[in-house]
Motif scaffolding. Structure first.
Motif, mmCIF file in Angstrom:
data_model
loop_
_atom_site.group_PDB
_atom_site.id
_atom_site.type_symbol
_atom_site.label_atom_id
_atom_site.label_comp_id
_atom_site.label_asym_id
_atom_site.label_seq_id
_atom_site.Cartn_x
_atom_site.Cartn_y
_atom_site.Cartn_z
ATOM 1 N N UNK A 81 0.640 -1.171 -0.070
ATOM 2 C CA UNK A 81 0.363 -0.120 -0.390
ATOM 3 C C UNK A 81 0.398 1.223 0.271
ATOM 4 N N UNK A 82 1.768 1.296 0.466
ATOM 5 C CA UNK A 82 3.244 1.906 0.807
ATOM 6 C C UNK A 82 3.044 2.679 -0.413
ATOM 7 N N UNK A 83 3.614 1.863 -1.859
ATOM 8 C CA UNK A 83 3.963 2.190 -3.056
ATOM 9 C C UNK A 83 2.300 2.776 -3.361
ATOM 10 N N UNK A 84 1.222 2.095 -2.766
ATOM 11 C CA UNK A 84 0.253 3.003 -4.159
ATOM 12 C C UNK A 84 -0.359 4.994 -3.274
ATOM 13 N N UNK A 85 0.291 4.392 -2.411
ATOM 14 C CA UNK A 85 0.145 5.914 -2.330
ATOM 15 C C UNK A 85 0.331 6.863 -2.980
ATOM 16 N N UNK A 86 -0.607 8.055 -2.732
ATOM 17 C CA UNK A 86 -0.700 9.518 -4.347
ATOM 18 C C UNK A 86 1.268 10.108 -3.399
ATOM 19 N N UNK A 87 0.805 9.907 -2.108
ATOM 20 C CA UNK A 87 2.405 11.173 -1.855
ATOM 21 C C UNK A 87 3.709 10.939 -2.181
ATOM 22 N N UNK A 88 4.069 9.268 -2.154
ATOM 23 C CA UNK A 88 4.739 8.445 -2.671
ATOM 24 C C UNK A 88 4.736 8.320 -3.824
ATOM 25 N N UNK A 89 3.820 7.882 -4.871
ATOM 26 C CA UNK A 89 4.109 7.803 -6.010
ATOM 27 C C UNK A 89 4.537 9.355 -6.321
ATOM 28 N N UNK A 90 4.164 10.320 -6.115
ATOM 29 C CA UNK A 90 4.469 11.279 -7.202
ATOM 30 C C UNK A 90 5.711 11.544 -6.570
ATOM 31 N N UNK A 91 6.140 11.700 -5.470
ATOM 32 C CA UNK A 91 7.853 11.550 -5.218
ATOM 33 C C UNK A 91 8.788 10.332 -6.570
ATOM 34 N N UNK A 92 7.958 9.605 -6.817
ATOM 35 C CA UNK A 92 8.302 8.687 -7.935
ATOM 36 C C UNK A 92 8.438 9.383 -9.126
ATOM 37 N N UNK A 93 7.483 9.233 -9.229
ATOM 38 C CA UNK A 93 7.024 10.480 -10.459
ATOM 39 C C UNK A 93 8.465 11.254 -11.072
ATOM 40 N N UNK A 94 8.181 12.102 -10.182
ATOM 41 C CA UNK A 94 9.115 12.919 -10.377
ATOM 42 C C UNK A 94 10.209 12.845 -10.517
ATOM 43 N N UNK A 95 11.321 11.938 -9.418
ATOM 44 C CA UNK A 95 11.803 11.225 -9.480
ATOM 45 C C UNK A 95 12.484 10.943 -11.497
ATOM 46 N N UNK A 96 11.478 10.233 -11.564
ATOM 47 C CA UNK A 96 11.640 9.669 -13.449
ATOM 48 C C UNK A 96 11.411 10.606 -14.288
ATOM 49 N N UNK A 97 10.768 12.007 -13.671
ATOM 50 C CA UNK A 97 10.812 12.677 -14.959
ATOM 51 C C UNK A 97 11.970 13.275 -14.863
ATOM 52 N N UNK A 98 12.852 13.943 -14.000
ATOM 53 C CA UNK A 98 13.563 14.154 -13.893
ATOM 54 C C UNK A 98 15.198 14.283 -14.711
ATOM 55 N N UNK A 99 14.874 12.529 -14.427
ATOM 56 C CA UNK A 99 15.733 11.843 -15.083
ATOM 57 C C UNK A 99 15.336 11.840 -16.807
ATOM 58 N N UNK A 100 13.803 12.069 -17.215
ATOM 59 C CA UNK A 100 13.763 11.174 -18.738
ATOM 60 C C UNK A 100 13.509 13.018 -19.105
ATOM 61 N N UNK A 101 13.195 13.446 -18.199
ATOM 62 C CA UNK A 101 12.286 14.499 -19.624
ATOM 63 C C UNK A 101 13.299 15.931 -19.758
ATOM 64 N N UNK A 102 13.919 15.899 -19.720
ATOM 65 C CA UNK A 102 15.552 17.146 -19.668
ATOM 66 C C UNK A 102 15.616 16.605 -20.917
ATOM 67 N N UNK A 103 16.082 14.882 -20.653
ATOM 68 C CA UNK A 103 16.993 15.346 -22.599
ATOM 69 C C UNK A 103 15.969 14.994 -23.082
ATOM 70 N N UNK A 104 14.765 14.552 -23.499
ATOM 71 C CA UNK A 104 13.386 14.625 -24.085
ATOM 72 C C UNK A 104 13.236 16.279 -24.775
ATOM 73 N N UNK A 105 13.533 17.305 -23.631
ATOM 74 C CA UNK A 105 12.804 18.144 -23.622
ATOM 75 C C UNK A 105 14.056 19.136 -25.446
ATOM 76 N N UNK A 106 15.402 18.617 -24.627
ATOM 77 C CA UNK A 106 16.592 18.855 -25.191
ATOM 78 C C UNK A 106 16.642 18.506 -26.795
ATOM 79 N N UNK A 107 16.167 17.164 -26.979
ATOM 80 C CA UNK A 107 16.109 16.370 -28.316
ATOM 81 C C UNK A 107 15.813 17.815 -29.087
ATOM 82 N N UNK A 108 14.251 17.668 -28.567
ATOM 83 C CA UNK A 108 13.141 18.733 -29.450
ATOM 84 C C UNK A 108 13.348 19.986 -29.674
ATOM 85 N N UNK A 109 14.460 20.720 -28.429
ATOM 86 C CA UNK A 109 14.433 22.050 -29.028
ATOM 87 C C UNK A 109 15.264 22.253 -30.271
ATOM 88 N N UNK A 110 15.348 22.658 -31.170
ATOM 89 C CA UNK A 110 15.969 23.163 -31.968
ATOM 90 C C UNK A 110 17.165 23.812 -31.994
#
Length: 365
Positions: free
Chosen positions: A336-365
């Motif tokens: 149930x700890x992993x389904x907690x919304x606050x815990x899940x958001x922390x994991x999502x944020x960590x994931x996004x910080x690793x994945x998104x900046x590179x995706x954004x830099x690839x799409x920028x001119x």
């Protein structure tokens, strides 16, 4: 009226009465009478390939010739979200390897308790409160398209995988496949468990982000990409599917990491308001029975939960393959700890910080 005609009339009336009684021998959960001439439908929603689970369905229908199983397949996250958002589509039985999502639904009161007589044959940690039933024992694996290796050795551990990624460097840009943890329940479960178990968790996330890993919602899509050379490394797949592909395509190698091998259970529960609760209970009995576990071990490619089942996909056969320490994800309240919304958001944020900046830099001119 002659005596013989009277007897014939009596037998005729008695026969009509008997047939009438048989015709209304069963009732569904709403009290509606069901005739023996009607085919009853057991509905199952699941996140398992129909071809894989079909041998069990056929065995059940053979035991109950008047029953048809209606099966709806979807990925783990969609299965969970549709269960919550579309109550009218809820099936009699819900089956999924996303143990945390299944556990949450059960804990929230959506499951019908059932003391199956088959439970005494199974490990005590494979079910919870007679409501959620684990029926498989499946490793989470890494798969490699060996075309990327050249003369390099197969990476058998997470540390060796990191070394391979560093060595191949840009050859693996956009060539690593992962579950999208926001869209795949099993992907989220396996990834969060890595966070608890692996010392290389942070470095893996960084490496996957730096190389613009491709994200998938299911194992089959990842394996297809691996086969076509769209990716060369696929991380945290469900082992049952990956091993089947390795048998068919020898250049696709499946690895149970030698540092540790996570193990998940596919779980099933009976919906609290099932239309066919008695049939659902009978199916759970088959699923957990020696016959059902034998079918899994011999016909499905799924490793059964029972250590006593014998066959090419049994737990004994699995243990003879190269692997690390098996670390089963516990079926308990800690999920149930992993389904907690606050815990899940922390994991999502960590994931996004690793994945998104590179995706954004690839799409920028």
């Amino acid at each position: 009226m002659t005596r013989s005609m009277g007897m014939f009339t009596c037998f005729f009336v008695w026969g009509l009465f008997t047939l009438s009684a048989l015709a209304f021998a069963e009732q569904d959960s709403t009290g509606k009478e069901i005739t023996v001439n009607e085919r009853r439908v057991l509905s199952i929603n699941g996140a398992v390939n129909r071809a894989v689970i079909d041998p069990l369905f056929k065995a059940f229908e053979a035991q109950h010739p008047d029953v048809t199983i209606h099966y709806t397949e979807s990925n783990t996250r969609d299965l969970y979200e549709r269960f919550l958002s579309e109550p009218e589509t809820r099936a009699d039985i819900i089956m999924s390897p996303a143990m945390d999502l299944q556990f949450k639904l059960t804990n929230d009161g959506f499951a019908l308790a059932y003391q199956s007589p088959e439970l005494e044959r199974l490990p005590s940690d494979s079910y919870w409160r007679n409501e959620l039933f684990g029926f498989t024992y499946e490793p989470i694996v890494t798969a490699i398209n060996t075309d990327i290796l050249a003369a390099d050795a197969l990476p058998l551990s997470r540390e060796q995988l990191l070394n391979l990624i560093r060595k191949k460097n840009h050859l693996l840009d956009e060539k690593i496949g992962l579950f999208d943890i926001k869209k795949s329940g099993i992907g989220y479960l396996a990834w969060t468990y890595d966070g608890q178990q692996s010392r290389s968790y942070g470095r893996l996330l960084e490496a996957f982000g730096n190389h613009q890993a491709q994200l998938y919602t299911d194992t089959s899509s990842m394996l297809q990409a691996l086969l076509k050379g769209q990716v060369f490394v696929a991380y945290n797949l469900i082992g049952a599917y990956s091993y089947q592909w390795s048998e068919q395509y020898p250049w696709i190698k499946t690895i149970m990491p030698t540092d540790y091998t996570s193990v998940i259970m596919r779980t099933a529960f009976i919906y609290r308001d099932a239309k066919q609760p008695r049939l659902a209970k009978r199916f759970i009995d088959l699923l957990l029975s020696p016959l059902g576990q034998h079918i899994l071990a011999n016909q499905s490619g799924l490793t059964p939960i029972s250590p006593k089942a014998v066959g090419p996909y049994s737990r004994d056969a699995l243990s003879k393959l190269p692997h690390g320490i098996f670390r089963p994800i516990p079926l308990g309240l800690e999920l149930l700890i992993q389904t907690d919304d606050a815990k899940k958001q922390l994991i999502y944020n960590e994931w996004d910080n690793a994945m998104q900046p590179l995706s954004e830099s690839l799409s920028s001119p």
